[in-house]
Design a protein around this motif. Structure first.
Motif, PDB file in Angstrom:
ATOM      1  N   HIS A 377       0.823  -1.215   0.000  1.00 29.23           N
ATOM      2  CA  HIS A 377       0.000   0.000   0.000  1.00 29.23           C
ATOM      3  C   HIS A 377       0.855   1.262   0.000  1.00 29.23           C
ATOM      4  O   HIS A 377       1.752   1.394   0.838  1.00 29.23           O
ATOM      5  CB  HIS A 377      -0.907   0.039   1.231  1.00 29.23           C
ATOM      6  CG  HIS A 377      -1.850  -1.107   1.316  1.00 29.23           C
ATOM      7  ND1 HIS A 377      -3.008  -1.190   0.572  1.00 29.23           N
ATOM      8  CD2 HIS A 377      -1.792  -2.244   2.038  1.00 29.23           C
ATOM      9  CE1 HIS A 377      -3.621  -2.324   0.848  1.00 29.23           C
ATOM     10  NE2 HIS A 377      -2.908  -2.986   1.728  1.00 29.23           N
ATOM     11  N   PRO A 378       0.567   2.207  -0.904  1.00 27.08           N
ATOM     12  CA  PRO A 378       1.228   3.513  -0.870  1.00 27.08           C
ATOM     13  C   PRO A 378       0.492   4.421   0.115  1.00 27.08           C
ATOM     14  O   PRO A 378      -0.615   4.884  -0.169  1.00 27.08           O
ATOM     15  CB  PRO A 378       1.092   4.013  -2.316  1.00 27.08           C
ATOM     16  CG  PRO A 378      -0.130   3.325  -2.850  1.00 27.08           C
ATOM     17  CD  PRO A 378      -0.336   2.064  -2.067  1.00 27.08           C
ATOM     18  N   CYS A 428      -4.453   5.323   2.315  1.00 21.61           N
ATOM     19  CA  CYS A 428      -3.846   4.600   1.220  1.00 21.61           C
ATOM     20  C   CYS A 428      -4.173   5.367  -0.058  1.00 21.61           C
ATOM     21  O   CYS A 428      -5.302   5.805  -0.249  1.00 21.61           O
ATOM     22  CB  CYS A 428      -4.395   3.180   1.132  1.00 21.61           C
ATOM     23  SG  CYS A 428      -3.714   2.291  -0.288  1.00 21.61           S
ATOM     24  N   MET A 430      -4.421   4.281  -3.005  1.00 21.67           N
ATOM     25  CA  MET A 430      -5.242   3.560  -3.974  1.00 21.67           C
ATOM     26  C   MET A 430      -6.690   3.957  -3.704  1.00 21.67           C
ATOM     27  O   MET A 430      -7.199   3.767  -2.603  1.00 21.67           O
ATOM     28  CB  MET A 430      -5.032   2.062  -3.813  1.00 21.67           C
ATOM     29  CG  MET A 430      -3.612   1.687  -4.219  1.00 21.67           C
ATOM     30  SD  MET A 430      -3.252  -0.035  -3.950  1.00 21.67           S
ATOM     31  CE  MET A 430      -1.624  -0.151  -4.703  1.00 21.67           C
ATOM     32  N   PHE A 438      -9.784   2.693   4.296  1.00 21.51           N
ATOM     33  CA  PHE A 438      -8.343   2.837   4.571  1.00 21.51           C
ATOM     34  C   PHE A 438      -7.976   4.318   4.651  1.00 21.51           C
ATOM     35  O   PHE A 438      -7.305   4.871   3.777  1.00 21.51           O
ATOM     36  CB  PHE A 438      -7.550   2.156   3.457  1.00 21.51           C
ATOM     37  CG  PHE A 438      -6.170   1.675   3.842  1.00 21.51           C
ATOM     38  CD1 PHE A 438      -5.384   2.363   4.744  1.00 21.51           C
ATOM     39  CD2 PHE A 438      -5.658   0.508   3.280  1.00 21.51           C
ATOM     40  CE1 PHE A 438      -4.114   1.913   5.088  1.00 21.51           C
ATOM     41  CE2 PHE A 438      -4.392   0.040   3.607  1.00 21.51           C
ATOM     42  CZ  PHE A 438      -3.613   0.753   4.513  1.00 21.51           C
TER      43      PHE A 438
HETATM   44 CU   LIG Z   1      -4.050   0.333  -0.317  1.00 20.14          CU
END
Ligand SMILES: [Cu+2]
Length: 445
Positions: A377-378, A428, A430, A438
């Motif tokens: 995860h970024p 995150c 994404m 998240f």
């Molecule tokens: Cu993620």
């Protein structure tokens, strides 16, 4: 702030067509009739005004990623930035800092709508100039990596993710073995607005030093790239100069991350700069680098497979100051099962939390990111820079970032000084993970 006077910059959000190739034109939302939007150059410390005009039917937000600016202009509804209403406009004023490669993008939630937020073409570079750039290069080129035409799938390959095969300090003894839910994948990829081979090549001469500003503007994927026949000298991560520039064969960038690298053009030929994963490159993620007077077929050479390791760019042997407080953050996936979307937990709960995350102004914090999931995860913290101090047990210092990839079942530790009062979003990068739990909000006491 007079609405009658012209702003320094105007961004108009509206439907655009993107000609990825002559036979592949798609329709999305962009800035100023383009996607990516224009490269905005700003001077560090010089206050700017930006008019955002929203010619769409939904409220929008323009986030200034990597800038140390107040919550009410950061472009995040959760922090209290006012939205730009549908068919409306709003003026924002802020003082860009620090110098370096930043970017702007939509921060709207998308949920299950793959035509909203960062799934659209609403992204572009902002380069913040310090005013004393030594400029030891012959060309400066901005390249954003993108994917298009997203769709849901239960069959996600993640060859680009590191962590599988590496240390996994956060792998739980008991795994949740429920079937995975839907993830988002893409059909088509590009660098800037062109698929590999469809746009103008990067034209170079032997002996030139080319400065590449790279951005992973994907809504959903980390990406590894290489330039056949060449190495990258990485000089900055997320726009911030690294203590130890290093030459590498390939670069891994999480969604939202930037890398600045110098390439010495010392290998005459015609080469491909693109995704190391064959499927992604052949689906468009690449650009041709063509030396003067060279006319052969573009060559691709797979780079040696080496894991991406931020710590090689750090200061060797330095020990960061002890923090005043350590905050552990544990990330877990709740598999969605067939036909449903995975959900994400931060310390056992989906966003929003009940005010657990508090900074006191002036204190030094250590955030420990425990990734107890099988994805990399970024992770992005708004309005602050953090210093990476540990990755999977390896200590480091001096690497300042706003986004860090925490590998699958891995751990990253970052330090920061709480010196930017105001609500601060953490998530995150994404889009799908952010939209399904998240995310966390830090407030100042
Ligand atoms: Cu993620």
């Amino acid at each position: 702030m007079n609405a009658g006077s012209a702003a320094d910059y105007t961004l108009r959000i509206a439907p655009v067509t993107v000609e990825l190739a002559p036979d592949h034109i798609l329709s999305t939302i962009g800035y100023n009739d383009t996607s990516p939007g224009p490269v905005l150059r700003m001077r560090e410390g010089k206050t700017v005004s930006v008019d955002v005009i929203n010619d769409t039917d939904v409220p929008e937000l323009v986030h200034w990623h990597g800038m140390l600016i107040p919550s009410d202009v950061d472009g995040v509804e959760e922090e209290g930035t006012p939205t730009v209403p549908a068919r409306g406009r709003r003026r924002f004023q802020f003082t860009p800092r620090p110098a370096g490669s930043r970017w702007y993008h939509s921060h709207a939630m998308a949920g299950a709508d793959l035509h909203r937020g960062s799934y659209t073409g609403q992204f572009g570079f902002v380069y913040v100039d310090s005013g004393n750039d030594a400029g030891r290069y012959d060309q400066e080129i901005f390249l954003s990596l993108r994917d298009w035409e997203p769709f849901f799938t239960s069959n996600m390959d993640d060859d680009d993710d590191d962590g599988h095969g590496g240390p996994q300090p956060e792998k739980p003894a008991m795994m949740n073995t429920d079937p995975n839910g839907l993830e988002v994948n893409s059909m088509t990829y590009s660098i800037n607005d062109k698929v590999l081979g469809a746009g103008e090549p990067i034209r170079v001469k032997q002996g030139q030093r080319v400065l590449l500003h790279l951005l992973n503007a994907s809504a959903i994927e980390n990406r590894r790239i290489a330039l056949a026949g060449h190495q990258f000298l990485v000089i900055a991560l997320d726009g911030n100069p690294v203590p130890t520039p290093q030459k590498v064969d390939g670069i891994l960038m999480g969604a939202g991350e930037r890398v600045d690298a110098i390439v010495e053009m010392n290998q005459p030929g015609v080469w491909i700069l693109g995704a190391t994963e064959e499927r992604i490159r052949s689906s468009g993620l690449g650009i041709i680098v063509e030396y003067e007077n060279q006319h052969r077929q573009p060559q691709w050479v797979p780079p040696p497979r080496a894991p991406w390791d931020y710590t090689i760019f750090g200061k060797a042997g330095a020990t960061p100051a002890a923090p005043d407080q350590t905050i552990d953050m544990v990330f877990e996936k709740i598999p969605g099962g067939p036909g449903s979307i995975n959900h994400w937990l931060v310390n056992g709960k989906e966003y929003p939390h009940d005010g657990e995350f508090v900074f006191r102004q002036g204190l030094r914090y250590r955030l420990v990111f425990h990734n107890r999931s099988d994805d990399s995860h970024p992770l992005h913290l708004h309005r602050h820079m953090f210093e990476l101090v540990e990755l999977n047990g390896k200590p480091t210092a001096g690497i300042k970032k706003d986004t860090v990839i925490v590998p699958a079942f891995g751990r990253a530790t970052v330090d920061l000084v709480a010196d930017q009062p105001g609500l601060t979003l953490f998530h995150c990068h994404m889009q799908q993970h952010m939209d399904y739990g998240f995310m966390a909000l830090f407030r100042y006491a």
